[in-house]
Design a protein around this motif. Structure first.
Motif, PDB file in Angstrom:
ATOM      1  N   GLY A 136       0.821  -1.197   0.000  1.00  0.00           N
ATOM      2  CA  GLY A 136       0.000   0.000   0.000  1.00  0.00           C
ATOM      3  C   GLY A 136       0.853   1.245   0.000  1.00  0.00           C
ATOM      4  N   PHE A 137       0.207   2.400   0.133  1.00  0.00           N
ATOM      5  CA  PHE A 137       0.852   3.715   0.164  1.00  0.00           C
ATOM      6  C   PHE A 137       1.412   4.077  -1.202  1.00  0.00           C
ATOM      7  CE2 PHE A 137       4.958   6.067   1.083  1.00  0.00           C
ATOM      8  CZ  PHE A 137       4.362   7.321   1.143  1.00  0.00           C
ATOM      9  N   LEU A 138       2.322   3.275  -1.743  1.00  0.00           N
ATOM     10  CA  LEU A 138       2.874   3.432  -3.079  1.00  0.00           C
ATOM     11  C   LEU A 138       2.877   2.064  -3.764  1.00  0.00           C
ATOM     12  CD1 LEU A 138       6.068   5.549  -2.237  1.00  0.00           C
ATOM     13  CD2 LEU A 138       4.051   6.396  -3.458  1.00  0.00           C
ATOM     14  N   PRO A 139       2.859   2.013  -5.102  1.00  0.00           N
ATOM     15  CA  PRO A 139       2.973   0.716  -5.783  1.00  0.00           C
ATOM     16  C   PRO A 139       4.236  -0.020  -5.346  1.00  0.00           C
ATOM     17  CG  PRO A 139       2.333   2.425  -7.343  1.00  0.00           C
ATOM     18  CD  PRO A 139       2.669   3.127  -6.063  1.00  0.00           C
ATOM     19  N   GLY A 140       4.061  -1.223  -4.817  1.00  0.00           N
ATOM     20  CA  GLY A 140       5.191  -2.022  -4.399  1.00  0.00           C
ATOM     21  C   GLY A 140       5.696  -1.767  -3.003  1.00  0.00           C
ATOM     22  N   PHE A 141       5.103  -0.809  -2.272  1.00  0.00           N
ATOM     23  CA  PHE A 141       5.548  -0.546  -0.902  1.00  0.00           C
ATOM     24  C   PHE A 141       4.962  -1.612   0.015  1.00  0.00           C
ATOM     25  CE2 PHE A 141       5.495   1.116   3.349  1.00  0.00           C
ATOM     26  CZ  PHE A 141       6.612   1.939   3.449  1.00  0.00           C
ATOM     27  N   ALA A 142       5.837  -2.386   0.647  1.00  0.00           N
ATOM     28  CA  ALA A 142       5.402  -3.470   1.533  1.00  0.00           C
ATOM     29  C   ALA A 142       5.531  -3.043   2.982  1.00  0.00           C
ATOM     30  CB  ALA A 142       6.236  -4.722   1.277  1.00  0.00           C
ATOM     31  N   PHE A 143       4.446  -3.178   3.728  1.00  0.00           N
ATOM     32  CA  PHE A 143       4.475  -2.952   5.172  1.00  0.00           C
ATOM     33  C   PHE A 143       4.907  -4.260   5.834  1.00  0.00           C
ATOM     34  CE2 PHE A 143       1.595   0.249   3.593  1.00  0.00           C
ATOM     35  CZ  PHE A 143       1.868   1.364   4.380  1.00  0.00           C
ATOM     36  N   LEU A 144       6.036  -4.222   6.546  1.00  0.00           N
ATOM     37  CA  LEU A 144       6.624  -5.416   7.131  1.00  0.00           C
ATOM     38  C   LEU A 144       6.487  -5.393   8.644  1.00  0.00           C
ATOM     39  CD1 LEU A 144      10.012  -5.335   5.162  1.00  0.00           C
ATOM     40  CD2 LEU A 144       7.841  -6.318   4.426  1.00  0.00           C
ATOM     41  N   GLY A 145       6.028  -6.487   9.203  1.00  0.00           N
ATOM     42  CA  GLY A 145       6.011  -6.648  10.642  1.00  0.00           C
ATOM     43  C   GLY A 145       6.792  -7.898  11.014  1.00  0.00           C
ATOM     44  N   ASP A 146       7.343  -7.983  12.205  1.00  0.00           N
ATOM     45  CA  ASP A 146       7.227  -6.960  13.225  1.00  0.00           C
ATOM     46  C   ASP A 146       8.622  -6.479  13.608  1.00  0.00           C
ATOM     47  OD1 ASP A 146       4.369  -6.667  14.217  1.00  0.00           O
ATOM     48  OD2 ASP A 146       4.600  -8.843  14.214  1.00  0.00           O
ATOM     49  N   THR A 147       8.798  -5.160  13.569  1.00  0.00           N
ATOM     50  CA  THR A 147      10.035  -4.565  14.059  1.00  0.00           C
ATOM     51  C   THR A 147      10.173  -4.862  15.548  1.00  0.00           C
ATOM     52  OG1 THR A 147       9.818  -2.786  12.427  1.00  0.00           O
ATOM     53  CG2 THR A 147      11.282  -2.375  14.292  1.00  0.00           C
ATOM     54  N   PRO A 148      11.384  -5.197  16.029  1.00  0.00           N
ATOM     55  CA  PRO A 148      11.558  -5.513  17.450  1.00  0.00           C
ATOM     56  C   PRO A 148      11.024  -4.397  18.357  1.00  0.00           C
ATOM     57  CG  PRO A 148      13.550  -6.042  16.249  1.00  0.00           C
ATOM     58  CD  PRO A 148      12.653  -5.318  15.285  1.00  0.00           C
ATOM     59  N   PRO A 149      10.405  -4.755  19.484  1.00  0.00           N
ATOM     60  CA  PRO A 149       9.834  -3.737  20.377  1.00  0.00           C
ATOM     61  C   PRO A 149      10.835  -2.671  20.816  1.00  0.00           C
ATOM     62  CG  PRO A 149       9.109  -5.935  21.028  1.00  0.00           C
ATOM     63  CD  PRO A 149      10.139  -6.124  19.958  1.00  0.00           C
ATOM     64  N   GLN A 150      12.119  -3.053  20.942  1.00  0.00           N
ATOM     65  CA  GLN A 150      13.138  -2.079  21.371  1.00  0.00           C
ATOM     66  C   GLN A 150      13.306  -0.944  20.363  1.00  0.00           C
ATOM     67  OE1 GLN A 150      13.407  -5.409  21.109  1.00  0.00           O
ATOM     68  NE2 GLN A 150      15.102  -6.205  22.355  1.00  0.00           N
ATOM     69  N   CYS A 192      18.330  -0.046   0.254  1.00  0.00           N
ATOM     70  CA  CYS A 192      18.399  -1.274  -0.528  1.00  0.00           C
ATOM     71  C   CYS A 192      18.606  -0.902  -1.994  1.00  0.00           C
ATOM     72  CB  CYS A 192      17.114  -2.082  -0.363  1.00  0.00           C
ATOM     73  SG  CYS A 192      16.972  -3.465  -1.516  1.00  0.00           S
ATOM     74  N   PRO A 193      19.657  -1.417  -2.642  1.00  0.00           N
ATOM     75  CA  PRO A 193      19.944  -1.029  -4.024  1.00  0.00           C
ATOM     76  C   PRO A 193      19.122  -1.772  -5.072  1.00  0.00           C
ATOM     77  CG  PRO A 193      21.616  -2.544  -3.244  1.00  0.00           C
ATOM     78  CD  PRO A 193      20.695  -2.300  -2.079  1.00  0.00           C
ATOM     79  N   VAL A 194      18.343  -2.755  -4.661  1.00  0.00           N
ATOM     80  CA  VAL A 194      17.570  -3.562  -5.612  1.00  0.00           C
ATOM     81  C   VAL A 194      16.140  -3.025  -5.696  1.00  0.00           C
ATOM     82  CG1 VAL A 194      16.754  -5.869  -6.200  1.00  0.00           C
ATOM     83  CG2 VAL A 194      18.947  -5.583  -5.026  1.00  0.00           C
ATOM     84  N   PRO A 195      15.685  -2.615  -6.867  1.00  0.00           N
ATOM     85  CA  PRO A 195      14.302  -2.127  -6.991  1.00  0.00           C
ATOM     86  C   PRO A 195      13.312  -3.250  -6.696  1.00  0.00           C
ATOM     87  CG  PRO A 195      15.611  -1.536  -8.929  1.00  0.00           C
ATOM     88  CD  PRO A 195      16.409  -2.530  -8.147  1.00  0.00           C
ATOM     89  N   LEU A 196      12.379  -2.973  -5.808  1.00  0.00           N
ATOM     90  CA  LEU A 196      11.375  -3.975  -5.461  1.00  0.00           C
ATOM     91  C   LEU A 196      10.103  -3.818  -6.283  1.00  0.00           C
ATOM     92  CD1 LEU A 196      11.788  -4.127  -1.582  1.00  0.00           C
ATOM     93  CD2 LEU A 196      13.003  -5.397  -3.375  1.00  0.00           C
TER      94      LEU A 196
END
Length: 248
Positions: A136-150, A192-196
């Motif tokens: 969402g947000f932009l074409p190809g933008f992936a929301f990834l979970g879960d970032t460590p709580p710290q 990240c240098p690789v286009p997703l």
């Protein structure tokens, strides 16, 4: 375990909850895969697209080929046993990131805000096995979970007008990789240098809901070498990023 919503004459939405939670994402991904498996063997006709999100799955259909009530009834009776192995068929990616320096201008501030040193921030981020929750947000933008709580932080108080494409950033419990130059308010750790996302490929977006991702650090020289490969079209996106991941 879901609530049904009708969205116009060609879309039904299966809602699983109201929070950002991996257990909900797992259920959504499982239903999405069951639907596509049924489509492949001709048990579901008329569906043109499915759109998984944090909390729901939208099923878009051709109203001339499928009646929404009939479609919902068929989906309701899909066999959950057919998808009892959540890991089967899901892809795993290893994403190279040059952390810090100009690629990650917020690394130092993230360390200060979290009470960690920069290396601890990187270690936590690279040791995490992320799941693609949704695009969402932009074409190809992936929301990834879960970032460590710290590392949980609110968005920046002053969003940037331009976040470079490839920026790897965090906000709250999520991590994302910006596929385009765009405004953004997340904390940038690296690049990240690789286009997703590539509109000339099929599918154009590399990632999809349910995929697993682990980030690994690369040097500035390695980053530049991959950029040159991308610019000269001497690389294959999938082969560069695919790899077995240790989920421990």
């Amino acid at each position: 375990n879901w609530h049904l919503r009708y969205a116009g004459d060609r879309c039904v939405v299966f809602e699983f909850g109201q929070t950002i939670d991996k257990t909900l994402v797992d259920k959504i991904v499982a239903l999405d895969r069951q639907i596509h498996a049924a489509m492949l063997i001709g048990e579901l006709d008329g569906i043109t697209e499915t759109v998984p999100t944090f909390r729901s799955l939208a099923v878009i259909f051709d109203p001339l080929l499928a009646h929404p009530d009939d479609l919902v009834e068929k989906i309701r009776h899909l066999d959950p046993v057919a998808d009892n192995d959540q890991s089967a068929g899901l892809r795993q990616w290893q994403i190279p990131v040059h952390y810090g320096d100009q690629s990650g201008p917020d690394l130092e501030s993230v360390a200060k805000l979290t009470g960690l040193d920069p290396q601890q921030v990187l270690t936590l981020h690279q040791q995490t096995l992320f799941t693609v929750y949704m695009l969402g947000f932009l074409p190809g933008f992936a929301f990834l979970g879960d970032t460590p709580p710290q590392l949980h932080l609110p968005r920046r108080t002053e969003p940037r007008l331009r976040v470079p494409a490839g920026s790897v950033a965090i906000a709250m419990q999520l991590t994302g990789v910006y596929p385009w130059d765009s405004p953004g308010g997340w904390h940038i750790l690296g690049n990240c240098p690789v286009p997703l996302f590539n509109g000339q490929l099929n599918p154009p977006a590399l990632l999809r809901a349910g995929d697993s991702i682990r980030f690994h650090g690369i040097s500035a020289a390695e980053h530049q070498a991959i950029v040159q490969q991308v610019q000269s079209h001497t690389f294959e996106r999938e082969s560069l990023l695919a790899g077995a991941l240790n989920a421990s």
